[in-house]
Scaffold this motif. Structure first.
Motif, PDB file in Angstrom:
ATOM      1  N   VAL A   1      -3.044 -57.415  11.336  1.00 63.31           N
ATOM      2  CA  VAL A   1      -3.742 -57.590  10.066  1.00 63.31           C
ATOM      3  C   VAL A   1      -2.972 -58.655   9.286  1.00 63.31           C
ATOM      4  O   VAL A   1      -1.742 -58.677   9.288  1.00 63.31           O
ATOM      5  CB  VAL A   1      -3.866 -56.262   9.273  1.00 63.31           C
ATOM      6  N   ARG A   2      -3.718 -59.568   8.672  1.00 61.85           N
ATOM      7  CA  ARG A   2      -3.109 -60.609   7.841  1.00 61.85           C
ATOM      8  C   ARG A   2      -3.794 -60.622   6.488  1.00 61.85           C
ATOM      9  O   ARG A   2      -5.014 -60.459   6.401  1.00 61.85           O
ATOM     10  CB  ARG A   2      -3.257 -61.988   8.491  1.00 61.85           C
ATOM     11  N   GLU A   3      -3.002 -60.821   5.440  1.00 64.11           N
ATOM     12  CA  GLU A   3      -3.537 -60.983   4.089  1.00 64.11           C
ATOM     13  C   GLU A   3      -3.566 -62.474   3.799  1.00 64.11           C
ATOM     14  O   GLU A   3      -2.543 -63.152   3.890  1.00 64.11           O
ATOM     15  CB  GLU A   3      -2.656 -60.256   3.078  1.00 64.11           C
ATOM     16  N   LEU A   4      -4.756 -62.977   3.450  1.00 64.07           N
ATOM     17  CA  LEU A   4      -4.955 -64.415   3.292  1.00 64.07           C
ATOM     18  C   LEU A   4      -5.337 -64.777   1.870  1.00 64.07           C
ATOM     19  O   LEU A   4      -6.122 -64.089   1.222  1.00 64.07           O
ATOM     20  CB  LEU A   4      -6.065 -64.893   4.230  1.00 64.07           C
ATOM     21  N   SER A   5      -4.786 -65.900   1.425  1.00 58.00           N
ATOM     22  CA  SER A   5      -5.192 -66.533   0.180  1.00 58.00           C
ATOM     23  C   SER A   5      -5.563 -67.962   0.564  1.00 58.00           C
ATOM     24  O   SER A   5      -4.683 -68.799   0.801  1.00 58.00           O
ATOM     25  CB  SER A   5      -4.053 -66.531  -0.844  1.00 58.00           C
TER      26      SER A   5
ATOM     27  N   LYS B   1      -6.076 -70.533   3.129  1.00 58.51           N
ATOM     28  CA  LYS B   1      -5.539 -70.601   4.485  1.00 58.51           C
ATOM     29  C   LYS B   1      -4.111 -70.075   4.570  1.00 58.51           C
ATOM     30  O   LYS B   1      -3.566 -69.928   5.661  1.00 58.51           O
ATOM     31  CB  LYS B   1      -5.587 -72.036   4.996  1.00 58.51           C
ATOM     32  N   ALA B   2      -3.496 -69.805   3.416  1.00 59.14           N
ATOM     33  CA  ALA B   2      -2.114 -69.320   3.394  1.00 59.14           C
ATOM     34  C   ALA B   2      -2.045 -67.840   3.766  1.00 59.14           C
ATOM     35  O   ALA B   2      -2.838 -67.033   3.286  1.00 59.14           O
ATOM     36  CB  ALA B   2      -1.503 -69.526   2.015  1.00 59.14           C
TER      37      ALA B   2
ATOM     38  N   SER C   1      -7.732 -60.329   7.333  1.00 54.96           N
ATOM     39  CA  SER C   1      -8.295 -60.617   8.653  1.00 54.96           C
ATOM     40  C   SER C   1      -7.679 -59.622   9.618  1.00 54.96           C
ATOM     41  O   SER C   1      -6.517 -59.232   9.474  1.00 54.96           O
ATOM     42  CB  SER C   1      -8.006 -62.047   9.094  1.00 54.96           C
ATOM     43  N   ILE C   2      -8.468 -59.202  10.588  1.00 51.42           N
ATOM     44  CA  ILE C   2      -8.010 -58.264  11.604  1.00 51.42           C
ATOM     45  C   ILE C   2      -8.232 -58.922  12.963  1.00 51.42           C
ATOM     46  O   ILE C   2      -9.347 -59.324  13.286  1.00 51.42           O
ATOM     47  CB  ILE C   2      -8.781 -56.929  11.521  1.00 51.42           C
ATOM     48  N   THR C   3      -7.148 -59.042  13.739  1.00 49.85           N
ATOM     49  CA  THR C   3      -7.222 -59.654  15.063  1.00 49.85           C
ATOM     50  C   THR C   3      -6.847 -58.626  16.111  1.00 49.85           C
ATOM     51  O   THR C   3      -5.856 -57.910  15.965  1.00 49.85           O
ATOM     52  CB  THR C   3      -6.272 -60.862  15.171  1.00 49.85           C
ATOM     53  N   VAL C   4      -7.656 -58.561  17.159  1.00 50.66           N
ATOM     54  CA  VAL C   4      -7.395 -57.707  18.310  1.00 50.66           C
ATOM     55  C   VAL C   4      -7.342 -58.630  19.518  1.00 50.66           C
ATOM     56  O   VAL C   4      -8.298 -59.368  19.769  1.00 50.66           O
ATOM     57  CB  VAL C   4      -8.509 -56.649  18.492  1.00 50.66           C
ATOM     58  N   SER C   5      -6.228 -58.616  20.251  1.00 52.31           N
ATOM     59  CA  SER C   5      -6.100 -59.551  21.365  1.00 52.31           C
ATOM     60  C   SER C   5      -5.146 -59.019  22.428  1.00 52.31           C
ATOM     61  O   SER C   5      -4.396 -58.077  22.190  1.00 52.31           O
ATOM     62  CB  SER C   5      -5.594 -60.907  20.866  1.00 52.31           C
ATOM     63  N   ALA C   6      -5.184 -59.664  23.583  1.00 52.35           N
ATOM     64  CA  ALA C   6      -4.241 -59.411  24.665  1.00 52.35           C
ATOM     65  C   ALA C   6      -3.800 -60.769  25.188  1.00 52.35           C
ATOM     66  O   ALA C   6      -4.638 -61.568  25.610  1.00 52.35           O
ATOM     67  CB  ALA C   6      -4.867 -58.578  25.769  1.00 52.35           C
TER      68      ALA C   6
END
Length: 129
Positions: A65-69, A71-72, A105-110
């Motif tokens: 999970v990322r907190e975005l402002s 693109k930062a 944003s929530i990213t799920v990856s391998a």
């Protein structure tokens, strides 16, 4: 190059999302979502969880999970877990740094998913704490 599709194999519902490496070499495969319900982010802690399992092999799944402002990136948190043949629950908590002006944003990856390798993701939830 990766491919996503629906799978009839699911944790608690009728379908799950299948992510597969359609390339010829091991590669990063996954997806990122920007939940509209989490924009702007409110004060507090967000609890993010999912159920996942391998279809082939034993890939290492990353939930980030990322907190975005703009693109930062103001903050992030991630969880990694090795997947097997059974569904496994993974979750993390993220404390919002700048409420009211940011989005998540929530990213799920391998990473390094083998050629033809795939995994399933089901029941992604976000709960405000």
């Amino acid at each position: 190059l990766f491919r996503s599709s629906h799978s009839a194999t699911a944790h608690a519902a009728r379908q799950s999302l299948r992510i597969a490496n359609a390339g010829l070499r091991p590669a990063l495969a996954g997806f990122t979502v920007y939940p509209a319900a989490l924009s702007p982010v409110l004060a507090g802690t967000e609890q993010i969880g999912l159920w996942a399992r391998a279809v082939t092999g034993s890939p290492v799944l990353t939930l980030q999970v990322r907190e975005l402002s703009g693109k930062a990136v103001l903050g992030s948190r991630q969880l990694t877990m090795r997947l097997g043949a059974q569904f496994r629950f993974g979750h993390l908590a993220y404390k919002v740094r700048r409420p009211g002006t940011t989005r998540l944003s929530i990213t799920v990856s391998a990473a390094g998913l083998a050629h033809g390798g795939s995994f399933l993701v089901d029941d992604i939830t976000v709960v405000r704490g």
